[in-house]
Design an enzyme around this catalytic site. Structure first.
Site, PDB file in Angstrom:
ATOM      1  N   HIS A 114       0.840  -1.203   0.000  1.00  0.00           N
ATOM      2  CA  HIS A 114       0.000   0.000   0.000  1.00  0.00           C
ATOM      3  C   HIS A 114       0.875   1.253   0.000  1.00  0.00           C
ATOM      4  O   HIS A 114       0.618   2.213  -0.735  1.00  0.00           O
ATOM      5  CB  HIS A 114      -0.903   0.049   1.243  1.00  0.00           C
ATOM      6  CG  HIS A 114      -1.941  -1.005   1.307  1.00  0.00           C
ATOM      7  ND1 HIS A 114      -2.111  -1.807   2.415  1.00  0.00           N
ATOM      8  CD2 HIS A 114      -2.882  -1.397   0.423  1.00  0.00           C
ATOM      9  CE1 HIS A 114      -3.104  -2.643   2.207  1.00  0.00           C
ATOM     10  NE2 HIS A 114      -3.595  -2.411   0.996  1.00  0.00           N
ATOM     11  N   LYS A 117     -16.235  -7.705   5.220  1.00  0.00           N
ATOM     12  CA  LYS A 117     -14.968  -8.053   5.858  1.00  0.00           C
ATOM     13  C   LYS A 117     -15.076  -7.933   7.375  1.00  0.00           C
ATOM     14  O   LYS A 117     -15.844  -7.133   7.897  1.00  0.00           O
ATOM     15  CB  LYS A 117     -13.841  -7.144   5.347  1.00  0.00           C
ATOM     16  CG  LYS A 117     -13.515  -7.373   3.886  1.00  0.00           C
ATOM     17  CD  LYS A 117     -12.292  -6.586   3.475  1.00  0.00           C
ATOM     18  CE  LYS A 117     -11.946  -6.875   2.019  1.00  0.00           C
ATOM     19  NZ  LYS A 117     -10.719  -6.194   1.616  1.00  0.00           N
ATOM     20  N   ARG A 159      -1.686  -6.042  -7.677  1.00  0.00           N
ATOM     21  CA  ARG A 159      -0.544  -6.885  -7.322  1.00  0.00           C
ATOM     22  C   ARG A 159      -0.229  -7.864  -8.440  1.00  0.00           C
ATOM     23  O   ARG A 159       0.912  -8.151  -8.728  1.00  0.00           O
ATOM     24  CB  ARG A 159      -0.837  -7.674  -6.049  1.00  0.00           C
ATOM     25  CG  ARG A 159      -1.023  -6.801  -4.825  1.00  0.00           C
ATOM     26  CD  ARG A 159      -1.560  -7.612  -3.695  1.00  0.00           C
ATOM     27  NE  ARG A 159      -2.913  -8.058  -4.063  1.00  0.00           N
ATOM     28  CZ  ARG A 159      -3.771  -8.593  -3.245  1.00  0.00           C
ATOM     29  NH1 ARG A 159      -3.454  -8.810  -2.002  1.00  0.00           N
ATOM     30  NH2 ARG A 159      -4.966  -8.948  -3.650  1.00  0.00           N
ATOM     31  N   SER A 182      -3.248  -7.757   2.863  1.00  0.00           N
ATOM     32  CA  SER A 182      -3.516  -7.544   4.285  1.00  0.00           C
ATOM     33  C   SER A 182      -3.959  -8.841   4.951  1.00  0.00           C
ATOM     34  O   SER A 182      -3.563  -9.139   6.078  1.00  0.00           O
ATOM     35  CB  SER A 182      -4.583  -6.463   4.464  1.00  0.00           C
ATOM     36  OG  SER A 182      -4.110  -5.221   4.023  1.00  0.00           O
TER      37      SER A 182
END
Length: 159
Positions: free
Chosen positions: A16, A40, A89, A127
């Site tokens: 990030h 989440k 990514r 994460s």
């Protein structure tokens, strides 16, 4: 030009930060917005994530940290911003992010999404993976800032 870099940032990783740093060099202002995702189960509250992000971005004068619940297009309208930056990514991220970008564009025709690949050394990093490794006692010191590592370890003590 001002851009928005949205995410859950639970927790913020070096991947990030790579995107934030590069955006801060290319754009006049970067608004990093923590979006609350009801799907989440976060380790950190929105306020805790905001404090961590403020700490790790304190050296970037043109980076602002904010929190928002709702549609990203509504937030962008409120801020008068027409460019979203999304970090990628790997190719696997692209399909989901492309769908989101198309929906955002459908909802707000003036909204553009710029995709930015993270540095290759962070292409494996998420994460969720950081939290999983930390929960099992693995070394996360090279993938998150020290203050974030400390905060994760502190959270895990209470679990």
């Amino acid at each position: 030009m001002t851009v928005i870099y949205p995410g859950s940032f639970d927790p913020v990783t070096n991947g990030h930060l790579n995107i934030i740093e590069r955006c801060s060099q290319k754009f006049d202002k970067v608004i990093v917005v923590i979006l609350n995702n009801p799907a989440k189960n976060p380790m950190f509250t929105s306020e805790e994530r905001k404090k961590l992000l403020q700490e790790v971005t304190k050296d970037y004068d043109n980076v602002e940290i904010d929190i928002y619940s709702g549609l990203l297009v509504d937030y962008a309208k409120q801020k008068g911003v027409s460019v979203i930056v999304k970090g990628l990514r790997a190719v696997s991220d692209f399909e989901y992010e492309m769908q989101m970008a198309c929906m955002n564009r459908h909802l707000e025709n003036n909204l553009e999404t710029f995709f930015l690949m993270t540095n290759n050394k962070y292409s494996f990093l998420s994460s969720s993976l950081v939290k999983e490794v930390a929960k099992f006692g693995g070394d996360i010191s090279r993938v998150v800032p020290n203050v974030v590592e400390d905060a994760i370890n502190e959270k895990l003590k209470g679990v």
